[in-house]
Design an enzyme around this catalytic site. Structure first.
Site, PDB file in Angstrom:
ATOM      1  N   CYS A  88      24.286   5.083   8.580  1.00  0.00           N
ATOM      2  CA  CYS A  88      24.830   3.740   8.367  1.00  0.00           C
ATOM      3  C   CYS A  88      23.777   2.684   8.675  1.00  0.00           C
ATOM      4  CB  CYS A  88      26.057   3.515   9.242  1.00  0.00           C
ATOM      5  SG  CYS A  88      25.694   3.646  11.013  1.00  0.00           S
ATOM      6  N   CYS A  91      22.000   2.543  12.027  1.00  0.00           N
ATOM      7  CA  CYS A  91      20.910   3.523  12.167  1.00  0.00           C
ATOM      8  C   CYS A  91      19.593   2.913  11.703  1.00  0.00           C
ATOM      9  CB  CYS A  91      21.202   4.774  11.344  1.00  0.00           C
ATOM     10  SG  CYS A  91      22.739   5.620  11.760  1.00  0.00           S
ATOM     11  N   CYS A 155      -6.211  42.032   9.966  1.00  0.00           N
ATOM     12  CA  CYS A 155      -5.243  42.937  10.593  1.00  0.00           C
ATOM     13  C   CYS A 155      -4.072  42.166  11.182  1.00  0.00           C
ATOM     14  CB  CYS A 155      -5.926  43.760  11.692  1.00  0.00           C
ATOM     15  SG  CYS A 155      -6.582  42.719  13.020  1.00  0.00           S
ATOM     16  N   CYS A 158      -4.742  39.425  13.696  1.00  0.00           N
ATOM     17  CA  CYS A 158      -5.156  38.148  13.083  1.00  0.00           C
ATOM     18  C   CYS A 158      -3.918  37.316  12.756  1.00  0.00           C
ATOM     19  CB  CYS A 158      -5.936  38.401  11.804  1.00  0.00           C
ATOM     20  SG  CYS A 158      -7.441  39.349  11.999  1.00  0.00           S
ATOM     21  N   ASP A 578      -0.540 -16.400 -19.939  1.00  0.00           N
ATOM     22  CA  ASP A 578      -1.868 -16.454 -20.534  1.00  0.00           C
ATOM     23  C   ASP A 578      -1.674 -16.412 -22.055  1.00  0.00           C
ATOM     24  OD1 ASP A 578      -4.749 -16.072 -20.822  1.00  0.00           O
ATOM     25  OD2 ASP A 578      -4.216 -14.018 -21.360  1.00  0.00           O
ATOM     26  N   ASP A 777      -2.815 -10.337 -18.865  1.00  0.00           N
ATOM     27  CA  ASP A 777      -3.239  -8.963 -19.160  1.00  0.00           C
ATOM     28  C   ASP A 777      -4.704  -8.694 -18.903  1.00  0.00           C
ATOM     29  OD1 ASP A 777      -4.340 -10.439 -21.286  1.00  0.00           O
ATOM     30  OD2 ASP A 777      -4.227  -8.700 -22.623  1.00  0.00           O
ATOM     31  N   ASP A 781      -7.181 -12.742 -15.498  1.00  0.00           N
ATOM     32  CA  ASP A 781      -5.842 -13.139 -15.071  1.00  0.00           C
ATOM     33  C   ASP A 781      -5.505 -12.634 -13.668  1.00  0.00           C
ATOM     34  OD1 ASP A 781      -5.251 -14.392 -17.519  1.00  0.00           O
ATOM     35  OD2 ASP A 781      -4.671 -12.482 -18.414  1.00  0.00           O
TER      36      ASP A 781
END
Length: 896
Positions: A88, A91, A155, A158, A578, A777, A781
Site C-alpha cells: 500500500c 509502504c 572435483c 572444488c 524547429d 530533431d 536543437d
C-alpha cells in the site's frame, strides 16, 4: 574548528570530478570546511575523493551544492532496487523515508505498481547500505537467479569450496554448484554480481556471468512470476471461499432467518455451530490468510504498520473475541457473549478477492511492455561458413549476415546489403504505410518484411537495439513519480498509524459511551474502521495510470523518456518548433517547375538536371533527384562554368543553357515578366525562383525549397484547437520563416537564431507564457530541448537531440505531438479521478465505519461490508486506469 575529544565524529566520503591540480584541491577543501558542523576535510587528487569528519552527518544535497559552487561536480550514481513486500501507499512512504536517511542519498522514488525503487546518490555508496535500510524498514530486496560459468573445478571438493565462498557473500540466500556443467546457480540481488565473481576468484577459480537469454526475456520472466503470484492468489481465494461460506451461512443465516436459527439450535446446537465456525475460521486464517500475518505482525512490532497490519489486527480481534466467547464465556459479561468468526473468515476471503482482481488488472497495465517484448523474433537465419543456419537471437553478433524472407520479422537492427522489399515499420513509427528498402537502407529489429527477400548486416544487437531501447525508455517512464505524487506521499506516510489510532479511539468511545452490549459494539466498530481503510487505492492511483498511459503512448509512437513529462506536457501553454526537419521534410526538393510555350517540361528538366549534376550545391542536388524520380536519362554536358553570384551555364546536346537568378536573365537581355505572377507567389511562400534560358530564350522558372510536411497543416490546427499557441524558432532567414508561418498560421516567429540563441528564445517564451514544449530533431536543437519544460525529439533525428529530450516521437509526423499532449491530458485526468476516489472513499467511509451515523440514523457498518468496500476501492482505481488503454488519438487529415 575545534571539538571536544568526547564528541562522536561522523565520517563521509564524496567522489569529485574535474579536479586537475593542487589549487583545485585547496578550493574544494575550503568550500567543504565552510559547511556548518564539518570538523575536518581532506581531498585526495589521485583518488578524486574528499574525506570529511563532522559533528553530524552532512546531507548529500548540501555536499553537492558546496562542491558545485567550486566549479567541480560531485559524482552521481543511480540504483534500481526491486522491493518485495509492499502492499500500500504507506509502504512506499516508509521505504522512501528509510532510503533517504542513508547519508549519501540525494533522492529516492518508490513505485508501488512496478515494485521498484530508483535511488540517486553521491559516489561512493555501497548498495548493501541501501539494502540494509530497506530491510530495516521491514521489506526485502527481490533476489534474482544468477547463472555463473565457473572455470577450474576438477572435483567435489572444488564444488564445496565454491559453494562456501558464494554463500558468504552478502544477500546470497542460495548457491548451488554443478561440477558436470561447470556452473553455479545463485539466488541474490543482481547488484551483487561483482561480489560473487570476486568471491569465486578469491577461492582460486575463474567466473563470469552466463548469458543465455536476451534482456527482454527478463521482462517475460518478471511477468511469469507475476502470473504465478496471481494464480497463487486465485488458489488461496477459492480455499478461503470454500471455508468461509459455511461459516457465513451458519452465523449470518441464523441472524437473518429465525427458522434457520431454531433449526440450528435444535439439531446441531449453538455451541457445536460455534465449534465448527472456529475450526473453519482457524483454517482460513492459517492457510489462505497467513500472508496478512506474516507481513502485518512484524511490521506492527517494528512500529511501522501497513495495510497487512490493519487486516491482521482487525481479524485477530474478531477471531480472538470469538474464541473467548466460545471456550471461556465466563470471562465476559453475559450480554456480550457473541461470536464473530464469520467476520474474520469473510474479511479474509473478500480481501483476497480484491487482491486477486487487483493483481489481474495490474497485470494488464504492463501489456504494452509485453507487446514490445513479443515483437522480438526468437531466432535469426544467419550465414555461417557459406551456409544459412538458424541461431537464437541471443547468439547473433554484430556484423553477422542475416537473411529476412517475405513475411518474416526483421531479426535485429541492421543495414540492407542486398535485395529490395517493403518493411512495415508501424510498430516503431506508427505510420501505416510500408517503407521501401534497398541496399544501404537501415532496418529495425521487430518490424515486418513484406514481399521481398533481404540480406542485412547486423549493426545493433541485444540492449543496443532500437526495440530494447524503446522497452527501456517505457520501463523508465512507467517507474517515474510525478510531482502530484509528492503530496500523496506525505499523507500516506501517516495514514495507517492514524487509522489504527482512530480504531483505538472508536473502541474506547463505544466501550465508555455506547449502548449495551457496549463491548460488542466497541469491537465491531473498531474492526470495521481497521478493515475499511484502504491505503492501497491511494498508493495505486498515480503509478497505474502512468503505466497504462505511457504504455498506450508507446503503442501510438510516442515514447516518454521521463514520466514527469506526463504532468508537464498537459500544462503546456506554447509549443515551440524547429522548422527544418520538424515542420518541413528537412531536405531541399524541387517544388515548382513551369515552362514557357514552345518548350517541353520533361525535356527542359532533363537538360537542367544534366547541368546541375556538375554542381555540389544542395539546390542542384534537389533538381537532379527530381529528374531521377522521373527516370530521366541525363545527356552529356560540356563547357560547364559557374557565373559568380548569378548562376551557371553549359552546353547540352549542342544547346546553350543558362540557369540562375533574375539578374542573370537581365544580363542575357531576357524579360521574365511572363513569370511575374508566379514569382510573386513563390516569394510569398518564402521560395527563391530560378530561371532557365535555352539558346538565349527564356524557357522555365524553377523553385527549390524544403517542402512542408503534408501532415504539418492539420497538426498545427489541432494544437490550436487544444488552446495552444505555436512558435517557430529557426536559424532560417526572416523572410522565409515569415512566409512559412503565414501558411501554417503560426503565432510567433523567431528567426535567424544560432543554436545557443534558441535557448534564449525558449527562455523568453517561458517568461511570457509559462510552460513551453519544444519540438526539434537536430544537434542544434539539443540545447533548446534541454531548456524547455518538455523537450520532444523526433525519432528520425539525431541521437544527441533524442538524448536531450523528455519525449521521443518515433516518426517525423508532427501529429504525434498532438497525440502526446492529448494522452498527457487524458492520463492526468485519470490520475485526478483516481486520487479523488481514493481520498474521498477514505474520508467518507472511515467515519461511517466508526459509527458516526448511528446517533442520527441508527446505521452501523458491518466489518464484512467494510472488507468488500475496501477490496472494491483498489479494483476501481486500477480498472479506471485501464480505461487509458482505449485512448484514441485525434484523426487528422493530410493537406491536399
Amino acid at each position: 574548528m575545534n571539538t571536544p575529544a568526547t564528541t562522536q565524529l561522523y565520517e563521509q566520503q564524496v567522489q569529485i570530478s574535474g579536479m586537475t591540480c593542487a589549487s583545485c584541491v585547496a578550493r574544494v577543501e575550503k568550500a567543504l570546511k565552510k559547511i556548518e558542523g564539518v570538523v575536518e576535510a581532506n581531498v585526495n587528487l589521485s583518488t578524486e575523493q574528499a574525506f570529511l569528519k563532522s559533528e553530524q552527518p552532512i546531507p548529500a544535497t548540501q555536499l553537492v551544492n558546496a562542491i558545485n559552487k567550486t566549479g567541480f561536480e560531485a559524482v552521481i550514481q543511480q540504483f534500481d532496487l526491486n522491493i518485495e513486500g509492499m502492499t500500500c501507499a504507506s509502504c512506499i512512504a516508509r521505504v522512501e523515508k528509510a532510503l533517504k536517511k542513508v547519508d549519501q542519498v540525494l533522492d529516492a522514488q518508490v513505485n508501488l505498481a512496478t515494485e521498484k525503487a530508483h535511488v540517486t546518490a553521491i559516489r561512493p555508496l555501497a548498495v548493501s547500505q541501501l539494502v540494509k535500510a530497506v530491510q530495516k524498514a521491514g521489506f526485502d530486496i527481490q533476489t534474482d537467479r544468477i547463472e555463473l560459468a565457473i572455470e577450474g573445478m576438477t572435483c567435489a571438493s572444488c564444488v564445496a569450496r565454491v559453494e562456501k565462498a558464494l554463500k558468504k557473500v552478502d544477500q546470497v540466500s542460495e548457491a548451488q554448484v554443478n561440477l558436470a556443467t561447470e556452473t553455479a546457480s545463485v539466488k541474490a540481488p543482481r547488484s551483487q554480481l561483482p561480489a560473487l565473481i570476486a568471491a569465486v576468484e578469491k577461492a582460486g577459480y575463474n567466473a563470469h556471468e552466463k548469458l543465455d537469454t536476451q534482456a527482454t526475456d527478463a521482462q517475460t520472466a518478471f511477468q511469469e512470476k507475476k502470473t504465478a503470484e496471481t494464480e497463487q492468489l486465485k488458489r488461496d481465494l477459492w480455499l478461503a471461499l470454500i471455508l468461509a461460506v459455511p461459516v457465513f451461512i451458519l452465523e449470518m443465516g441464523s441472524h437473518l432467518i429465525p427458522a434457520f436459527h431454531h433449526w440450528i439450535a435444535h439439531t446441531l446446537g449453538t455451541q457445536n455451530s460455534w465449534y465448527i465456525q472456529f475450526l473453519l475460521t482457524t483454517l482460513v486464517l492459517l492457510i489462505p490468510g497467513r500472508r496478512f500475518y506474516q507481513h502485518g505482525i512484524p511490521a506492527l512490532l517494528r512500529l511501522a504498520p501497513d495495510m497487512n497490519s490493519l487486516v491482521a489486527v482487525g481479524t485477530i480481534a474478531a477471531y480472538g473475541f470469538s474464541c473467548i466467547s466460545t471456550f471461556f464465556p465466563q470471562l465476559l459479561p453475559q450480554s456480550t457473549v457473541h461470536v464473530y468468526f464469520e467476520a474474520a473468515a469473510v474479511i479474509v476471503a473478500l480481501i483476497l478477492l480484491g487482491r486477486y482482481l487487483e493483481a489481474r488488472a495490474k497485470g494488464k497495465t504492463s501489456e504494452a511492455i509485453q507487446y514490445l517484448v513479443g515483437l522480438q523474433p526468437k531466432t535469426a537465419r544467419v550465414q555461417q561458413n557459406g551456409t544459412w543456419v538458424d541461431l537464437k537471437i541471443a547468439d547473433v553478433q554484430q556484423g553477422m549476415l542475416i537473411e529476412i524472407r517475405p513475411g518474416e520479422k526483421v531479426a535485429v537492427d541492421g543495414e540492407v546489403v542486398s535485395g529490395q522489399s517493403y518493411i512495415d515499420e508501424a510498430m516503431i513509427s506508427g505510420e501505416p504505410l510500408a517503407v521501401a528498402k534497398q541496399a544501404g537502407d537501415r532496418v529495425i529489429g521487430g518490424t515486418v518484411n513484406q514481399n521481398g527477400t533481404l540480406q542485412i548486416k547486423a549493426t545493433a544487437v541485444g540492449q543496443d537495439s532500437v526495440l530494447a531501447q524503446i522497452i527501456h525508455m517505457v520501463e523508465q517512464a512507467q517507474g517515474a513519480k510525478l510531482p502530484i505524487q509528492a503530496a500523496v506521499d506525505k499523507v500516506t506516510l501517516w495514514f495507517v498509524p492514524a487509522v489504527m489510532l482512530l480504531a483505538t479511539l472508536t473502541f474506547i468511545v463505544w466501550f465508555l459511551l455506547g449502548p449495551e452490549p457496549n463491548l460488542t459494539y466497541a469491537l465491531v466498530n473498531a474492526v470495521a474502521v481497521l478493515i475499511i481503510a484502504c491505503p492501497c487505492a491511494m498508493g495505486l492511483a498515480t503509478p497505474t495510470s502512468i503505466m497504462v498511459g505511457t504504455g498506450r503512448a508507446a503503442e501510438l509512437g510516442v515514447l516518454f523518456r521521463k514520466g514527469e513529462a506526463l504532468q508537464l506536457l498537459q500544462q503546456t501553454r506554447v509549443v515551440a518548433v524547429d522548422k527544418t526537419g520538424t515542420l518541413t521534410e528537412g531536405k531541399p526538393a524541387l517544388t515548382d517547375f513551369a515552362v514557357t510555350s514552345g518548350f517541353e517540361q520533361q525535356k527542359v528538366l532533363q537538360m537542367v538536371a544534366a547541368v546541375e549534376a556538375k554542381s555540389e550545391h544542395p539546390i542542384a542536388h534537389a533538381i537532379v533527384e527530381a529528374a531521377k524520380a522521373q527516370q530521366l536519362q541525363l545527356p552529356e554536358v560540356s563547357d560547364f562554368d559557374s557565373i559568380t553570384g548569378a548562376g551557371v551555364k553549359a552546353q547540352v546536346s549542342g544547346q546553350q543553357i543558362h540557369i540562375g537568378a533574375e539578374r542573370l536573365m537581365q544580363q542575357l537581355g531576357l524579360s521574365v515578366d511572363i513569370f511575374k505572377e508566379k514569382a510573386q507567389q513563390l516569394g510569398e511562400q518564402g521560395r527563391t525562383p530560378l530561371y532557365v534560358a535555352i539558346d538565349q530564350q527564356l524557357a522555365a522558372i524553377i523553385a527549390v525549397a524544403d517542402p512542408i510536411k503534408a501532415t504539418t497543416y492539420s497538426a498545427i490546427q489541432a494544437l490550436h484547437d487544444q488552446g495552444l499557441k505555436i512558435a517557430m524558432i529557426t536559424g532560417d532567414n526572416q523572410h522565409t520563416a515569415q512566409a512559412i508561418a503565414k501558411q501554417l498560421k503560426i503565432d510567433h516567429v523567431i528567426a535567424e537564431v544560432l543554436p545557443n540563441e534558441k535557448v534564449d528564445a525558449v527562455r523568453q517564451l517561458q517568461q511570457q507564457h509559462g510552460i513551453v514544449t519544444f519540438v526539434g530533431d537536430g544537434i542544434n536543437d539539443a540545447p533548446a530541448l534541454a531548456q524547455a519544460d518538455v523537450g520532444m525529439a523526433i525519432g528520425t533525428g539525431t541521437d544527441v537531440a533524442i538524448e536531450a529530450a523528455d519525449v521521443v516521437l518515433m516518426s517525423g509526423n508532427l501529429q504525434h505531438v498532438v497525440t502526446g499532449i492529448g494522452l498527457s491530458q487524458a492520463t492526468m485526468r485519470n490520475i485526478k479521478q483516481n486520487l479523488f476516489w481514493a481520498f474521498v472513499y477514505n474520508i467518507a467511509l472511515i467515519p461511517i465505519a466508526a459509527g458516526l451515523l448511528y446517533p442520527f440514523f441508527g446505521i452501523l457498518l458491518s466489518p464484512m461490508f467494510a472488507a468488500g468496500a475496501m477490496a472494491l476501492s483498489s479494483v476501481f482505481v486500477v480498472s479506471n486506469a485501464l480505461r487509458l488503454k482505449t485512448y484514441q488519438p485525434i484523426q487528422l487529415k493530410e493537406a491536399v
